[in-house]
Design an enzyme around this catalytic site. Structure first.
Site, mmCIF file in Angstrom:
data_model
loop_
_atom_site.group_PDB
_atom_site.id
_atom_site.type_symbol
_atom_site.label_atom_id
_atom_site.label_comp_id
_atom_site.label_asym_id
_atom_site.label_seq_id
_atom_site.Cartn_x
_atom_site.Cartn_y
_atom_site.Cartn_z
ATOM 1 N N GLY A 150 0.788 -1.237 0.000
ATOM 2 C CA GLY A 150 0.000 0.000 0.000
ATOM 3 C C GLY A 150 0.814 1.277 0.000
ATOM 4 O O GLY A 150 0.321 2.323 0.416
ATOM 5 N N SER A 151 2.044 1.242 -0.539
ATOM 6 C CA SER A 151 2.831 2.485 -0.522
ATOM 7 C C SER A 151 2.248 3.529 -1.477
ATOM 8 O O SER A 151 2.328 4.734 -1.196
ATOM 9 C CB SER A 151 4.296 2.200 -0.857
ATOM 10 N N ASN A 152 1.661 3.108 -2.573
ATOM 11 C CA ASN A 152 1.017 4.085 -3.462
ATOM 12 C C ASN A 152 -0.216 4.684 -2.808
ATOM 13 O O ASN A 152 -0.486 5.884 -2.939
ATOM 14 C CB ASN A 152 0.653 3.451 -4.811
ATOM 15 N N LYS A 201 -8.852 -12.808 -11.308
ATOM 16 C CA LYS A 201 -9.768 -11.783 -11.818
ATOM 17 C C LYS A 201 -10.817 -11.463 -10.752
ATOM 18 O O LYS A 201 -10.998 -12.222 -9.792
ATOM 19 C CB LYS A 201 -10.446 -12.252 -13.112
ATOM 20 N N MET A 224 -3.739 -6.818 -7.832
ATOM 21 C CA MET A 224 -3.153 -7.795 -8.746
ATOM 22 C C MET A 224 -4.208 -8.730 -9.337
ATOM 23 O O MET A 224 -4.051 -9.939 -9.342
ATOM 24 C CB MET A 224 -2.066 -8.589 -8.000
ATOM 25 N N ARG A 225 -5.258 -8.143 -9.849
ATOM 26 C CA ARG A 225 -6.342 -8.898 -10.458
ATOM 27 C C ARG A 225 -6.913 -8.134 -11.623
ATOM 28 O O ARG A 225 -6.920 -6.902 -11.603
ATOM 29 C CB ARG A 225 -7.503 -8.942 -9.454
ATOM 30 N N ASN A 240 -5.124 3.052 -13.178
ATOM 31 C CA ASN A 240 -4.171 2.080 -12.634
ATOM 32 C C ASN A 240 -2.762 2.633 -12.744
ATOM 33 O O ASN A 240 -2.468 3.426 -13.633
ATOM 34 C CB ASN A 240 -4.262 0.775 -13.445
ATOM 35 N N HIS A 280 1.163 1.315 -13.238
ATOM 36 C CA HIS A 280 1.894 0.117 -13.669
ATOM 37 C C HIS A 280 3.396 0.422 -13.707
ATOM 38 O O HIS A 280 3.802 1.457 -14.244
ATOM 39 C CB HIS A 280 1.400 -0.326 -15.051
HETATM 40 C C1 GAR Z 1 3.497 -1.027 -7.509
HETATM 41 O O1 GAR Z 1 4.829 -1.008 -7.940
HETATM 42 C C2 GAR Z 1 2.553 -1.056 -8.692
HETATM 43 O O2 GAR Z 1 3.004 -0.324 -9.776
HETATM 44 C C3 GAR Z 1 2.518 -2.528 -8.975
HETATM 45 O O3 GAR Z 1 2.448 -3.135 -7.714
HETATM 46 C C4 GAR Z 1 3.173 -2.323 -6.785
HETATM 47 C C5 GAR Z 1 2.291 -2.091 -5.569
HETATM 48 O O4 GAR Z 1 3.010 -1.456 -4.562
HETATM 49 N N1 GAR Z 1 1.397 -2.868 -9.788
HETATM 50 C C6 GAR Z 1 1.442 -3.798 -10.748
HETATM 51 O O5 GAR Z 1 2.417 -4.477 -10.978
HETATM 52 C C7 GAR Z 1 0.140 -3.965 -11.523
HETATM 53 N N2 GAR Z 1 0.339 -4.786 -12.658
HETATM 54 P P1 GAR Z 1 2.278 -0.798 -3.305
HETATM 55 O O6 GAR Z 1 1.353 -1.866 -2.710
HETATM 56 O O7 GAR Z 1 3.399 -0.464 -2.383
HETATM 57 O O8 GAR Z 1 1.528 0.406 -3.777
#
Ligand code: GAR
Length: 199
Positions: free
Chosen positions: A19-21, A72, A99-100, A116, A118
């Site tokens: 959950g850092s984003n 999914k 991740m779905r 999203n 990526h």
């Molecule tokens: C992030 O790097 C995001 O870009 C990636 O998962 C990580 C989640 O980090 N997403 C994907 O790969 C989607 N295909 P977070 O939980 O620290 O935000």
């Protein structure tokens, strides 16, 4: 407050990981840097870090089982996700490490309002572990993409991108760390633009 009216868009965040984003968005929102009110966090992983992090910000967060599907969001689970987000008043949805694959019914519930992040310069390296794909391929530049979600895998209309150089001695982990630094800047910045445009 970044918009004149003081209005904010209501955002739901979906994540499967640490959950850092989410934290980057929540901090920007809390600081009044972006006109965004995060109204709900949902996860498909029972012990995902994003739940605790959301609670720290006082944002409602819960695990909702995605069963019986492996990769999914579909069927009854999909309906549950939609219902909880609608009940919370969410107008925009940010996938933050969710991740779905989200499908048509979900996208139709929030038309053109699901985005999203990526960890690559799409259309290169869609799917999982894009930082590892970049190292395995040997590219010298990768990066971050924020895009609208459509029914494909990482194929929706691109909103913004930021390049990240791949260093000679990078491991998948060090590269992902540097990509995440840019993610935490780009995602709130894109939300600011989308929110201000909408309000
Ligand atoms: C992030 O790097 C995001 O870009 C990636 O998962 C990580 C989640 O980090 N997403 C994907 O790969 C989607 N295909 P977070 O939980 O620290 O935000």
């Amino acid at each position: 407050m970044s918009n004149v009216s003081g209005k904010k868009i209501k955002l739901g965040v979906l994540g499967s990981g640490k959950g850092s984003n989410f934290v980057a968005i929540a901090e920007a929102a809390q600081a009044g840097e972006i006109p965004v009110d995060i109204v709900q966090v949902l996860t498909d992983v029972p012990d995902a870090g994003i739940i605790e992090r959301a609670k720290f910000f006082g944002i409602p967060a819960q695990y909702v089982s995605p069963a019986p599907f492996k990769n999914k969001l579909d069927g009854e689970a999909e309906q549950q996700y939609i219902q909880i987000l609608k009940n919370a008043g969410a107008e925009w949805i940010a996938l933050a490490g969710f991740m779905r694959i989200v499908k048509k019914n979900f996208l139709d519930a929030f038309p053109n309002h699901v985005i999203n992040i990526h960890p690559s310069l799409l259309p290169l390296f869609p799917g999982l572990n894009s930082w590892k794909q970049a190292i395995d391929y040997g590219v010298k530049i990768t990066g971050v993409t924020v895009h609208f979600v459509d029914s494909g895998i990482d194929t929706g209309k691109i909103i913004a991108q930021k390049a990240v150089p791949v260093m000679e001695n990078d491991t998948p982990e060090t590269l992902h760390q540097r990509i995440q630094v840019e993610e935490h800047i780009l995602y709130p910045a894109v939300l600011k633009i989308l929110a201000e445009k909408e309000l």
